[in-house]
Write a protein that holds these residues in place. Structure first.
Motif, short mmCIF file in Angstrom:
data_model
loop_
_atom_site.label_atom_id
_atom_site.label_comp_id
_atom_site.label_asym_id
_atom_site.label_seq_id
_atom_site.Cartn_x
_atom_site.Cartn_y
_atom_site.Cartn_z
N GLY A 461 12.63 -7.26 9.49
CA GLY A 461 11.47 -7.69 10.27
C GLY A 461 10.18 -7.64 9.48
N TYR A 462 10.25 -7.84 8.17
CA TYR A 462 9.08 -7.73 7.31
C TYR A 462 8.56 -9.10 6.83
CZ TYR A 462 10.04 -2.71 6.87
OH TYR A 462 10.24 -1.37 7.13
N LYS A 463 9.05 -10.16 7.45
CA LYS A 463 8.69 -11.49 6.96
C LYS A 463 7.18 -11.73 7.01
CE LYS A 463 10.09 -16.33 7.31
NZ LYS A 463 10.96 -17.31 8.00
N GLU A 464 6.57 -11.48 8.15
CA GLU A 464 5.13 -11.67 8.30
C GLU A 464 4.36 -10.68 7.44
OE1 GLU A 464 3.50 -14.02 9.87
OE2 GLU A 464 5.40 -14.97 10.43
N LEU A 465 4.86 -9.46 7.37
CA LEU A 465 4.19 -8.43 6.58
C LEU A 465 4.12 -8.82 5.11
CD1 LEU A 465 3.06 -5.50 6.31
CD2 LEU A 465 5.42 -4.75 5.94
N VAL A 466 5.22 -9.32 4.57
CA VAL A 466 5.26 -9.69 3.16
C VAL A 466 4.32 -10.86 2.89
CG1 VAL A 466 6.72 -10.68 1.35
CG2 VAL A 466 7.57 -8.78 2.74
N LEU A 467 4.28 -11.83 3.79
CA LEU A 467 3.38 -12.97 3.62
C LEU A 467 1.92 -12.54 3.61
CD1 LEU A 467 5.11 -15.66 5.90
CD2 LEU A 467 4.99 -15.63 3.39
N GLN A 468 1.59 -11.60 4.47
CA GLN A 468 0.20 -11.14 4.59
C GLN A 468 -0.20 -10.21 3.44
OE1 GLN A 468 -0.21 -9.34 8.44
NE2 GLN A 468 0.33 -11.23 9.55
N LYS A 469 0.74 -9.40 2.97
CA LYS A 469 0.39 -8.32 2.03
C LYS A 469 0.84 -8.59 0.60
CE LYS A 469 -1.23 -5.51 5.24
NZ LYS A 469 -2.64 -5.06 5.26
N LYS A 470 1.33 -9.78 0.31
CA LYS A 470 1.86 -10.04 -1.03
C LYS A 470 0.80 -9.82 -2.10
CE LYS A 470 5.05 -13.21 -3.28
NZ LYS A 470 5.79 -14.50 -3.18
N GLU A 471 -0.39 -10.33 -1.87
CA GLU A 471 -1.48 -10.14 -2.84
C GLU A 471 -1.92 -8.68 -2.88
OE1 GLU A 471 -2.55 -12.29 -5.03
OE2 GLU A 471 -1.01 -13.67 -4.28
N THR A 472 -1.83 -8.02 -1.72
CA THR A 472 -2.19 -6.59 -1.68
C THR A 472 -1.25 -5.78 -2.55
OG1 THR A 472 -2.97 -6.89 0.59
CG2 THR A 472 -2.58 -4.63 -0.14
#
Length: 764
Positions: A461-472
């Protein structure tokens, strides 16, 4: 009833036992254990009365016979006294004596009959209901002492009954087995020394492992309690509250169990749940008891031991996470990440901070952290069992830790002190900081591999998290690199040079330089006026260089031969080069000769002059052999040279024309500028180690122009080994240089023997 009638009845009974019942029962005995596929239940039956054997030795051979068989033989032998009647001895005549044979038959028959029924009961017991047999074996096990050899066979038999119960789903045995194993494990733990790791009897380890195997092949619906205790690790970790240290043997068997059930999520969940409870309640940190008067921690040893236990336990479960990830059980990983038994949630087997993640990442990445058993042997994975792929075990565990890194960004903050995504607290040790810096590139690789695993990210369930935080994630890694680099620079800059290392450097350098000079003592003569008046004066000097500061600081990256490499370099590049080269510079004539003309030419040069010597520089085997077989071998002085082109060089000269060497003292200004200290008064050798990063040494640092160096982040120190040795040659010298022609080097046109002029006949 007369005695004769009783005898007839006894004989009939004995015949019935021997002829009818005994063969049938023997057949039953041969099948004991087949029902349970047991090798040890027959052994226990043979230890039961009256099946138990008696031993006796005859003619140096040991024989065995069961008690029942023995009395059967005695009964048959007693019949002989009836068959062969004899008169009473010594004339005795009374009823007892006259009927003694009959009474003996009656007595043996009575005992045999009783033993037969006891024997029959044991046969029925061992071939009958499994629950009755188990209760009997457990009672016998409890009654035996720990030193009794047969006790281990009772435990093995109980284990076999356990396997039978699981395989056949015999729920009638479950309660008795649970009670037995609880008492057995509890007794072992209770009597064990608390400050030593506990190793259980190997049969208990095998039993638990076998039940784990059975749980993967048997549809267990009735014996869930036994399955749970075996699979979850309750038996091996303990159901009590005894503070027992888990041994490496127990960890090894726990991993075997995990290896067996790793593809069965239902079973692995049981283990994870029990481990969480064990770690949270039984492995809690021990609070420090501080003595303010003595200013020390009273229970320091206990605190350290518990912390070591906790780290070992957590290491095991990080390896488990890596195994689950390797087997692609992503839903099981999600269960791990969400498992908690408190509100707000507390994930005791997972990291709370980035510090823990990077500590353990470095632990699993760096194989040198595991001096004992390597990670891939301690936590072996299916199909990763050879040297070609063994390093993948470390990769999968490290990748699991990068998943935990992503998970940190999904956690909710419940307390003000919680900060799941802050940069980790860095270690203070410079070597460890360097290790962390080295591990970042591998961390990036593992993180990228995890992010590219779409199936994993979706399951967690980390799909949205990875998209949002990839640059982070990328910025976090860059910030971490910068923080580590800055701290390394700060630590190195502020670190004091080790006086012990400096002293060692001085003490090691002096003998190296001394030995280098001593090699050339045979070619020097005492300094006289003619030497002083000579115009050719050649010098051999020391040197100054830069070296990484870490070589001379404690708790930093060690440098091999830090104390000897500089002196060895000076000995090789200065002393052993310039002293032999001085003969080349000082030569007055040169000849290039063939090997076959060498001895004839030298003879012509020397003539009858006994004061002439030969100095050989780097004489190789073929030329050395020629000289050793000549009459000049006692006149030759061999010296080495590190100059590549100086091979097979001969210098012919008078002894009086040999040079002299003078070891001069250095100027006071030079000593002061380089902060030199004497390390050899005879050769006037001085040395110093200067930290040029300090403000008071800024002028010295500026002379090196380090700002233009590409690796100027590696802080340097200045090493000095200073001396001044002057080689004096006389102006009146005659030094004849002889080169030997070689097919490997172009040296010019060789001289003819007729070109050779005797030494001393040259018109100068």
């Amino acid at each position: 009833m007369s005695v004769e009638n009783v005898i007839e009845i006894c004989v009939a009974i004995d015949i019935a036992i021997l002829g009818i019942a005994y063969p049938i029962i023997v057949d039953k005995i041969s099948n004991i254990g087949d029902k349970y596929q047991s090798q040890y239940i027959p052994v226990l039956f043979n230890n039961e009365f009256p099946q138990k054997s008696l031993k006796f030795v005859y003619n140096e051979k040991e024989y065995k016979i069961t008690i029942f068989k023995l009395f059967l033989v005695f009964t048959l032998v007693s019949f002989l006294f009836i068959i062969f009647k004899t008169e009473p001895l010594w004339g005795w005549d009374n009823w007892l004596i006259n009927n003694s044979a009959n009474l003996m038959v009656i007595a043996f028959s009575l005992v045999l009959t009783i033993l037969f029924f006891l024997w029959l009961d044991k046969v029925i017991l061992f071939n009958g209901k499994s629950s009755s047999l188990l209760i009997h074996i457990v009672k016998k096990y409890d009654s035996l002492s720990e030193n009794d050899e047969i006790k281990q066979y009772y435990l093995k038999a109980i284990n076999e009954l356990t396997y039978y119960a699981v395989e056949k789903q015999d729920e009638h045995l479950q309660e008795t087995l649970l009670e037995f194993y609880y008492k057995t494990f509890a007794n072992i733990r209770r009597i064990h020394t608390k400050n030593l790791p506990l190793e259980y009897p190997v049969d208990l380890y095998f039993m638990v492992n076998k039940l784990n195997e059975e749980s993967t092949v048997v549809q267990n619906r009735k014996l869930r309690a036994i399955e749970h205790r075996a699979v979850s690790g309750i038996w091996l970790l303990g159901e009590d509250f005894e503070e027992i240290i888990i041994s490496e043997e127990t960890y090894s068997w726990l991993w075997r169990n995990i290896y067996t059930i790793c593809d069965y999520p239902r079973l692995v969940k049981m283990f994870w749940a029990n481990s969480s409870q064990y770690y949270d309640f039984r492995l809690q940190p021990i609070h420090q008891d501080y003595d303010f008067e003595a200013r020390e921690i009273i229970n320091k040893a206990e605190v350290g031991r518990r912390e070591k236990e906790r780290r070992r336990f957590i290491e095991f479960h990080y390896a488990l996470g890596g195994l689950v990830y390797y087997r692609k059980n992503y839903d099981l990983l999600k269960y791990f990440f969400e498992y908690s038994q408190s509100q707000p949630p507390k994930y005791v087997l997972l990291p709370e901070s980035m510090t823990e993640i990077f500590y353990w990442f470095e632990h699993f990445r760096n194989e040198f952290k595991n001096i004992g058993t390597p990670i891939d042997l301690k936590y072996y994975f299916p199909e990763l069992d050879n040297l070609g792929n063994r390093r993948q075990v470390n990769y999968w565990i490290c990748s699991y830790l990068t998943i935990l890194f992503i998970r940190q960004y999904s956690l909710n903050q419940y307390y003000t002190y919680q900060n799941f995504t802050d940069l980790p607290n860095l270690p203070d040790d410079i070597r460890e900081l360097g290790n962390w810096l080295d591990s970042i590139s591998f961390f990036e690789k593992c993180l990228n591999d995890v992010i590219e695993n779409e199936e994993l990210i979706k399951a967690l369930g980390y799909k949205e998290l990875v998209l949002q935080k990839k640059e982070t994630f990328k910025q976090f890694i860059e910030d971490l690199k910068e923080q580590i680099t800055n701290k390394i620079g700060e630590q190195k800059r502020n670190a004091e040079l080790s006086q012990e290392m400096i002293t060692h450097f001085y003490e090691s350098s002096s003998p190296i330089l001394t030995e280098a000079f001593e090699v050339y003592n045979p070619v020097f003569i005492p300094l006289d006026d003619k030497h002083n008046e000579g115009r050719l004066k050649l010098s051999v000097r020391g040197a100054i260089t830069l070296m990484s500061k870490s070589a001379f600081t404690e708790n930093d990256i060690p440098h091999l031969n830090y104390d000897t490499f500089f002196a060895s370099s000076i000995a090789r590049e200065n002393i052993k080069r310039y002293i032999p080269n001085s003969f080349i510079v000082a030569k007055t004539k040169r000849y290039l000769l063939k090997r076959e003309d060498l001895i004839t030419s030298i003879s012509k040069l020397i003539g009858e002059n006994s004061e002439i010597i030969i100095v050989g520089v780097n004489i190789q085997y073929r030329v050395r052999e020629i000289l050793e077989n000549s009459s000049f071998k006692d006149r030759i002085i061999h010296i080495p040279s590190t100059e590549y082109n100086s091979q097979d060089l001969l210098f012919v000269l008078r002894k009086d024309d040999l040079p002299a060497i003078e070891h001069k003292d250095l100027l006071d200004d030079e000593k002061e500028e380089l902060k030199l200290v004497p390390i050899n008064n005879e050769l006037k050798i001085y040395a110093s180690v200067i930290d040029i990063n300090k403000e008071e040494n800024k002028e010295i640092k500026d002379k090196w122009s380090l700002d233009n160096e590409p690796d100027n982040l590696d802080l340097k120190i200045q090493l000095a080994l200073s001396f001044l040795s002057v080689i004096h040659w006389k102006d009146s010298r005659e030094v004849i240089q002889i080169n030997i022609i070689s097919e490997f080097r172009e040296q010019g046109i060789p001289n003819h023997i007729n070109d050779i002029e005797p030494l001393g006949n040259d018109n100068k």
